[in-house]
Design a protein around this motif. Structure first.
Motif: not given
Lengths: 257, 296, 156
Positions: B284-285, B289-294
């Motif tokens: 997974a990324p 970045s998954d939680l707060f990213g675009e």
């Protein structure tokens, strides 16, 4: 393009399944010699495929006959032709309703049970187990069921028609006052042994082959999970019913044109 | 040698598995090879279940095939039993190439193989006695009293002589497996294949099965192939262990040798560690970045 | 009673009931019970026009069914239809100068062959041919003749 691919994929899947069904039929026919040596296997299957289906066939037969008697009487009496009530009841039963309704009920009662039983045997590895015991499961398990189905169907259809004729007799002669002698005499003079009864028997043998084959194939070819088994039983009833109705049209066109 | 695995089998660099020998390992009981598998390839659709597997199973010993779920261990037994046909490669059992045999010869060979299915695969419409008697009645012309004696002896061997009147539905899972074992040994086969014999058993029936497999192997000189992912129980009885994953044999050797000298992957598997070469996390990324990213 | 014995009895009863039903359909429902099966002798009858006569149509004498039409074919030599009549063998005293005509049961009913016995000493035998026949009435012809007759009357 996508729908074209989907069509192709579906077509390939259907033809692959038809091929597997045919191979299975060949394999089952290969077990006939073995069945002759072990008639007991057939006996057990005649019990579960034939005897256990008799009750629903008998009850339906009587009621279908009674309805035919009632409806027939109302229509025929408009033309003053109540005398031919016996002919109408017997002809519809012997030619059409006997074989067809019996096959539909058979698919629902015996066919679904066959598919579920074989599917469960597959899911619980009983079929594999037999194979590893050096016993051919197609010969041992499937062939007796196929033969029992083919033998049972015409007998069940004959029972259905007979009880239906009596059901129509009960309503027509017993309740509505059609003459007893006329009911039977008209029937006998108009219903032909070979053309009507014989063709009805041929139909029911064909339906017996098709319904049992579909049930066995669906059970044997199912995905060996509880979901797969339940889907196999549903498919058995749906496919058998459609096949019976479609084949009935073709057979009728061939026989009575 | 790298044994690190990605999630895709074809990226495994090791073409040849590691054969680990340590002075402490029990030597195979004899050098006589009962089952010889060479270059086995088997595909299910596009997926390679086996991608070039070589396995030698010695006669007279307990050989374990271990690996995570979904590595086709059961498929391997079905291939050996001739129920499935490989896409490439050969399988020889007792000098006969299984997939070159005629149906008749294959059935004759199967009479000398027993197989214990995960579910037991007892015939549900027969009672325990008739289930065990089934192969005898099928393949021998013994008279009824002889059959009865043999069946009771086989049931005695698995400790279930008293249960011979019960129906399969009345048996517990462990008992069903023991009845199936009695049925598998009814014809005195040269080998028995056990498909996940320990799965779903309580500790007591597990212990009973472990005992039985070892005892049947040693007392009746029946070679055993055990397919399992229960490391502790399997190692207790196995003489030789093959570890397979992603369609390849990763390592083989005695249980001790694998515990001690196995590669990183094997150690994770044998030790049941949550993280190691087989990552705990599905790829997974990054979490941040998954939680707060675009959002994708 | 053992389980297998019970199964045997049930299956036996099922098969017996099934065959009984088939027998019932044959004898009681259909004409197998009334057909004079087997023995019959064949007689030929030539008609100019057989109308709606079909194979298996009854052959009657004084209203009693004495046979059935076995076959109908066209004779290319004399442009007539030949009906092969199967007469049941118990009716073996039909004179050979019997008259055969195609009649209709009711106004629009089925057509059948009616025999009118003659006075000859000789009787019909296997392979005999009925010499005198009367064709079927074709409705259009009857109406046509009627109209033609009326027209003639009007002309006179």
């Amino acid at each position: 393009m996508d729908w074209l691919a989907a069509l192709g994929r579906g077509g390939l899947a259907v033809s692959a399944r038809l091929g597997r069904a045919n191979l299975l039929m060949l394999a089952m026919l290969g077990g006939l010699a073995e069945l002759v040596r072990r008639p007991r296997l057939l006996l057990e299957q005649l019990m579960s495929v034939g005897v256990l289906t008799v009750l629903i066939i008998a009850v339906s037969g009587v009621f279908v006959g009674m309805v035919l008697g009632l409806q027939g009487y109302y229509i025929l009496s408009r033309f003053g032709a109540e005398a031919t009530l016996g002919v109408m009841v017997a002809a519809s039963l012997v030619r059409e309703l006997g074989p067809v309704v019996t096959a539909l009920l058979f698919a629902g009662r015996a066919g679904s049970a066959l598919a579920a039983e074989i599917g469960l045997m597959k899911a619980t590895e009983q079929l594999s187990g037999l194979e590893m015991m050096a016993v051919n499961p197609q010969h041992r398990v499937l062939t007796p069921r196929l033969v029992a189905g083919i033998l049972s169907m015409p007998l069940l259809a004959a029972l259905f028609s007979m009880l239906g004729v009596y059901g129509g007799w009960f309503v027509g002669v017993g309740l509505l006052g059609v003459d007893d002698g006329t009911y039977w005499a008209q029937m006998q003079s108009q219903i032909d042994w070979y053309e009507d009864v014989g063709n009805g028997v041929i139909k029911s043998v064909v339906f017996g082959v098709v319904c049992t084959w579909i049930a066995i194939f669906q059970g044997y070819d199912c995905v060996p999970t509880s979901e797969g088994v339940s889907r196999a039983t549903t498919r058995t009833v749906v496919h058998s019913s459609l096949a019976v109705l479609g084949l009935d049209f073709v057979l009728t066109a061939l026989m009575f044109n | 040698m790298a044994t690190r695995l990605s999630r895709h089998g074809h990226e495994v660099p090791a073409q040849h598995h590691r054969l680990i020998t340590s002075p402490m390992s029990r030597p195979p009981p004899s050098e006589d090879i009962l089952v010889r598998i060479r270059g086995l390839k088997f595909y299910r659709g596009q997926r390679a279940i086996f991608d070039g597997v070589d396995i030698d199973i010695p006669r007279g010993g307990v050989t374990a095939i271990m690996g995570p779920s979904g590595t086709g261990k059961t498929t391997l037994l079905k291939l050996i039993g001739g129920q499935l046909t490989p896409d490439a490669g050969t399988i020889e059992v007792d000098g006969q190439e299984v997939h070159a045999l005629s149906t008749r010869e294959l059935y004759r060979l199967r009479m000398r193989m027993g197989m214990l299915f995960q579910s037991g695969a007892l015939l549900t419409d027969l009672n325990v006695f008739d289930n065990v008697a089934y192969p005898l009645r099928e393949h021998t012309k013994l008279n009824p009293s002889m059959t009865r004696k043999l069946v009771l002896m086989k049931l005695e061997a698995v400790g279930l002589r008293g249960a011979h009147q019960l129906m399969p539905s009345e048996l517990s899972g462990g008992m069903a497996r023991r009845v199936a074992l009695a049925r598998a040994i009814a014809l005195d086969p040269m080998m028995i294949m056990y498909d996940e014999p320990f799965t779903g058993q309580d500790p007591i029936s597990m212990g009973v099965l472990v005992q039985l497999i070892r005892r049947l192997n040693d007392a009746a000189r029946i070679s055993s192939i055990v397919v399992s992912h229960d490391v502790a129980e399997t190692c207790e009885i196995a003489d030789l262990v093959y570890v397979i994953s992603n369609g390849k044999v990763i390592e083989s050797g005695s249980p001790q040798a694998l515990h001690e000298g196995g590669g990183e992957w094997t150690r994770q598997f044998m030790g049941g560690l949550a993280d190691g070469p087989v990552p705990f996390h599905y790829p997974a990324p990054g979490l941040e970045s998954d939680l707060f990213g675009e959002s994708a | 009673m053992s389980k297998t014995r019970q199964i045997e009895i049930w299956v036996g009863a099922f098969i017996a009931a099934g065959f009984l039903a088939l027998f019932f359909l044959a004898m009681q429902v259909s004409n197998l019970g009334t057909v004079n099966s087997g023995d019959s002798y064949t007689v030929l009858a030539r008609f100019d026009n057989i109308g709606g006569l079909k194979v298996k149509s009854p052959v009657t004498l004084a209203g009693v069914e004495v046979g059935r039409v076995l076959d109908i074919y066209y004779d290319a030599e004399d442009f007539r239809a030949v009906a092969v009549l199967g007469i049941y063998s118990q009716y073996d005293t039909i004179p050979d100068d019997t008259f055969a005509k195609i009649l209709t049961a009711g106004l629009l009913g089925e057509q059948y062959v009616g025999l009118d016995p003659g006075g000859s000493e000789q009787v019909l035998k296997e392979g005999s041919e009925i010499a005198v026949t009367q064709s079927a009435l074709v409705l259009e012809e009857v109406i046509g003749q009627f109209i033609y007759g009326k027209a003639q009357e009007g002309a006179n």
